[in-house]
Design a protein around this motif. Structure first.
Motif, PDB file in Angstrom:
ATOM      1  N   LEU A 196       0.850  -1.256  -0.048  1.00 47.43           N
ATOM      2  CA  LEU A 196       0.050  -0.175  -0.241  1.00 47.43           C
ATOM      3  C   LEU A 196       0.967   1.248   0.118  1.00 47.43           C
ATOM      4  O   LEU A 196       0.482   2.312  -0.944  1.00 47.43           O
ATOM      5  CB  LEU A 196      -0.947  -0.103   1.277  1.00 47.43           C
ATOM      6  CG  LEU A 196      -2.095  -0.930   1.361  1.00 47.43           C
ATOM      7  CD1 LEU A 196      -2.945  -1.015   2.380  1.00 47.43           C
ATOM      8  CD2 LEU A 196      -3.123  -0.791  -0.022  1.00 47.43           C
ATOM      9  N   ILE A 197       1.861   1.083   0.631  1.00 51.47           N
ATOM     10  CA  ILE A 197       2.651   2.411   0.811  1.00 51.47           C
ATOM     11  C   ILE A 197       3.362   2.715  -0.723  1.00 51.47           C
ATOM     12  O   ILE A 197       3.631   3.773  -1.198  1.00 51.47           O
ATOM     13  CB  ILE A 197       3.892   2.344   1.742  1.00 51.47           C
ATOM     14  CG1 ILE A 197       3.312   2.381   3.259  1.00 51.47           C
ATOM     15  CG2 ILE A 197       5.021   3.313   1.599  1.00 51.47           C
ATOM     16  CD1 ILE A 197       4.204   2.105   4.208  1.00 51.47           C
ATOM     17  N   ASN A 198       3.855   1.725  -1.250  1.00 53.52           N
ATOM     18  CA  ASN A 198       4.660   1.806  -2.521  1.00 53.52           C
ATOM     19  C   ASN A 198       3.713   2.105  -3.360  1.00 53.52           C
ATOM     20  O   ASN A 198       3.853   2.962  -4.236  1.00 53.52           O
ATOM     21  CB  ASN A 198       5.007   0.196  -2.912  1.00 53.52           C
ATOM     22  CG  ASN A 198       6.248   0.336  -4.099  1.00 53.52           C
ATOM     23  OD1 ASN A 198       6.898   1.250  -4.249  1.00 53.52           O
ATOM     24  ND2 ASN A 198       6.007  -0.743  -4.663  1.00 53.52           N
ATOM     25  N   ASN A 199       2.493   1.352  -3.540  1.00 57.84           N
ATOM     26  CA  ASN A 199       1.460   1.994  -4.576  1.00 57.84           C
ATOM     27  C   ASN A 199       0.737   3.250  -4.532  1.00 57.84           C
ATOM     28  O   ASN A 199       0.503   3.857  -5.561  1.00 57.84           O
ATOM     29  CB  ASN A 199       0.282   0.727  -4.649  1.00 57.84           C
ATOM     30  CG  ASN A 199       0.933  -0.658  -5.156  1.00 57.84           C
ATOM     31  OD1 ASN A 199       2.018  -0.534  -5.849  1.00 57.84           O
ATOM     32  ND2 ASN A 199       0.336  -1.577  -4.908  1.00 57.84           N
ATOM     33  N   THR A 200       0.495   3.572  -3.101  1.00 58.94           N
ATOM     34  CA  THR A 200      -0.451   4.719  -2.939  1.00 58.94           C
ATOM     35  C   THR A 200       0.429   6.023  -2.714  1.00 58.94           C
ATOM     36  O   THR A 200       0.137   6.983  -3.019  1.00 58.94           O
ATOM     37  CB  THR A 200      -1.354   4.442  -1.690  1.00 58.94           C
ATOM     38  OG1 THR A 200      -1.891   3.231  -2.068  1.00 58.94           O
ATOM     39  CG2 THR A 200      -2.329   5.479  -1.238  1.00 58.94           C
ATOM     40  N   VAL A 201       1.597   5.801  -1.857  1.00 60.06           N
ATOM     41  CA  VAL A 201       2.255   7.081  -1.476  1.00 60.06           C
ATOM     42  C   VAL A 201       3.422   7.125  -2.392  1.00 60.06           C
ATOM     43  O   VAL A 201       3.603   8.388  -2.725  1.00 60.06           O
ATOM     44  CB  VAL A 201       2.835   6.696  -0.224  1.00 60.06           C
ATOM     45  CG1 VAL A 201       3.761   7.962   0.433  1.00 60.06           C
ATOM     46  CG2 VAL A 201       1.772   6.561   1.073  1.00 60.06           C
ATOM     47  N   LEU A 202       4.088   5.954  -2.873  1.00 64.32           N
ATOM     48  CA  LEU A 202       5.291   6.380  -3.726  1.00 64.32           C
ATOM     49  C   LEU A 202       5.157   6.719  -5.361  1.00 64.32           C
ATOM     50  O   LEU A 202       5.467   7.417  -5.953  1.00 64.32           O
ATOM     51  CB  LEU A 202       6.318   5.347  -3.257  1.00 64.32           C
ATOM     52  CG  LEU A 202       6.769   5.230  -1.845  1.00 64.32           C
ATOM     53  CD1 LEU A 202       7.755   4.209  -1.764  1.00 64.32           C
ATOM     54  CD2 LEU A 202       7.291   6.671  -1.132  1.00 64.32           C
ATOM     55  N   ALA A 203       4.330   5.591  -5.726  1.00 62.25           N
ATOM     56  CA  ALA A 203       4.200   5.245  -7.133  1.00 62.25           C
ATOM     57  C   ALA A 203       3.761   6.708  -7.893  1.00 62.25           C
ATOM     58  O   ALA A 203       4.113   6.796  -8.853  1.00 62.25           O
ATOM     59  CB  ALA A 203       3.314   4.141  -7.427  1.00 62.25           C
ATOM     60  N   PRO A 204       2.811   7.463  -7.145  1.00 59.02           N
ATOM     61  CA  PRO A 204       2.267   8.591  -7.932  1.00 59.02           C
ATOM     62  C   PRO A 204       3.338   9.545  -8.196  1.00 59.02           C
ATOM     63  O   PRO A 204       3.226  10.375  -8.971  1.00 59.02           O
ATOM     64  CB  PRO A 204       1.136   9.100  -6.952  1.00 59.02           C
ATOM     65  CG  PRO A 204       0.660   7.733  -6.362  1.00 59.02           C
ATOM     66  CD  PRO A 204       2.088   6.996  -6.086  1.00 59.02           C
ATOM     67  N   LEU A 205       4.633   9.352  -7.364  1.00 57.03           N
ATOM     68  CA  LEU A 205       5.480  10.433  -7.578  1.00 57.03           C
ATOM     69  C   LEU A 205       6.368  10.155  -8.947  1.00 57.03           C
ATOM     70  O   LEU A 205       7.245  11.160  -9.289  1.00 57.03           O
ATOM     71  CB  LEU A 205       6.443  10.316  -6.317  1.00 57.03           C
ATOM     72  CG  LEU A 205       5.737  10.724  -5.121  1.00 57.03           C
ATOM     73  CD1 LEU A 205       6.915  10.438  -3.772  1.00 57.03           C
ATOM     74  CD2 LEU A 205       5.423  12.244  -4.992  1.00 57.03           C
TER      75      LEU A 205
END
Length: 343
Positions: free
Chosen positions: A206-215
């Motif tokens: 969830l952190i990878n997909n939700t927080v980081l990936a959009p960057l």
């Protein structure tokens, strides 16, 4: 929130007794308990549990306290809960005394609060006894923040519907980094809703997909730096703490791109905290996400850069280079140099 029931007990292992506490200064005690309960109720807790259906004593005592109108029955059930904690802690103390570790003397608070006509919270918390006495006598000395005064807590959301009470969500808070097993397992008779492996996989995903990936689209440098530090955090053994991750791994990062605002990222993490997909604290299981830590970065249509795990001193290993209007990526690599030196 309306407090509808509250009982206090001193748990004293040295005297091997629990005693019901009452104090003449009603104003100070109500103020202290109100602040204590507000802090506990507003907390999202550390870990989510359910009752072990093979061990029903604690669950049944709580339901008896909630359901019964008879105050004497409520009092008796609370006394039995306090005595159970005393016996549990005495047993644990005998096992750990060789380690020169001592279970702290505390005030046990057993309370029920009404949130709406159908929603209740049942709270069992153990707080610092010395701090408690200082507060209610108006003789405060240490001035500890309220959260530091709370050792352990149990918060159960209970719903009343169709003339019955059912447990909706159960969480605990524990100031002990190792989360004392005796508190949630032996005393409260709970079992973890999710194990450490499940928590690790879901939190990283969830952190990878939700927080980081959009960057990755507009802030590539910041993305790879935050991805690298996140993988480093997950790859080390120890406790995962979502508050620590938000405040330190994310919150202390200074963006390369001035247009990147960090506050929305911390908000996203807070929102993850409220979705109940993983616990706020758990022991990390790095081996369970080894394959998920790999990152492939497209360099050209023919070449991908594969990063297998976090890289210490990332900026000294991978560097940009621009020459004659052309842009390159440099990777510090003795083996790579051997392949490339004759090209």
């Amino acid at each position: 929130m309306e407090t509808i029931f509250i009982n206090l007990f001193k748990i004293d292992l040295n005297l091997e007794q629990c005693t019901k506490e009452s104090f003449t200064d009603k104003y100070n005690i109500q103020k202290y308990l109100s602040e204590l309960l507000d802090a506990i109720v507003s907390s999202s807790g550390d870990r989510e549990y359910e009752f072990d259906e093979t061990l029903m004593t604690t669950k049944n005592r709580i339901l008896s306290i909630v359901k019964n109108l008879d105050e004497q029955i409520k009092q008796n059930e609370c006394i039995l809960l306090a005595q159970k904690l005393l016996v549990t802690e005495l047993d644990v103390q005998k096992k750990i005394q060789k380690l020169n570790v001592e279970i702290q003397k505390g005030i046990l608070v057993i309370a029920a609060a009404k949130i709406t006509d159908a929603d209740y919270k049942f709270i069992i918390t153990k707080a610092d006894y010395a701090e408690f006495v200082e507060e209610i006598t108006g003789n405060t000395k240490s001035g500890l923040p309220l959260k530091k005064k709370i050792f352990k807590s149990f918060i159960a959301d209970i719903k009343y519907a169709n003339n019955d009470y059912t447990f909706q969500r159960i969480v605990t808070y524990d100031s002990n980094i190792n989360h004392s097993v005796y508190w949630w397992k032996s005393f409260l008779e709970l079992k973890e809703l999710r194990d450490n492996t499940t928590n690790t996989k879901k939190a990283f995903e969830l952190i990878n997909n939700t927080v980081l990936a959009p960057l990755q689209k507009d802030h590539k440098t910041d993305y790879i730096k935050l991805w690298n530090s996140t993988v480093a955090y997950f790859r080390t053994k120890g406790e995962f703490d979502i508050t620590y991750y938000a405040e330190n791994v994310i919150g202390n990062y200074i963006p390369y791109d001035d247009s990147l605002e960090m506050s929305p990222l911390k908000t996203k993490i807070t929102e993850l905290q409220n979705k109940n997909k993983f616990d706020n604290k758990f022991e990390k299981d790095p081996l369970s996400i080894t394959n998920r830590m790999k990152k492939e970065l497209k360099l050209t249509n023919e070449i991908d850069l594969v990063i297998k795990q976090d890289i210490p001193n990332l900026s000294s290993i991978i560097k940009p280079k621009e020459e004659d209007g052309k842009k390159y990526i440099m990777v510090l690599s003795t083996d790579g140099y051997e392949y490339a030196k004759g090209l």
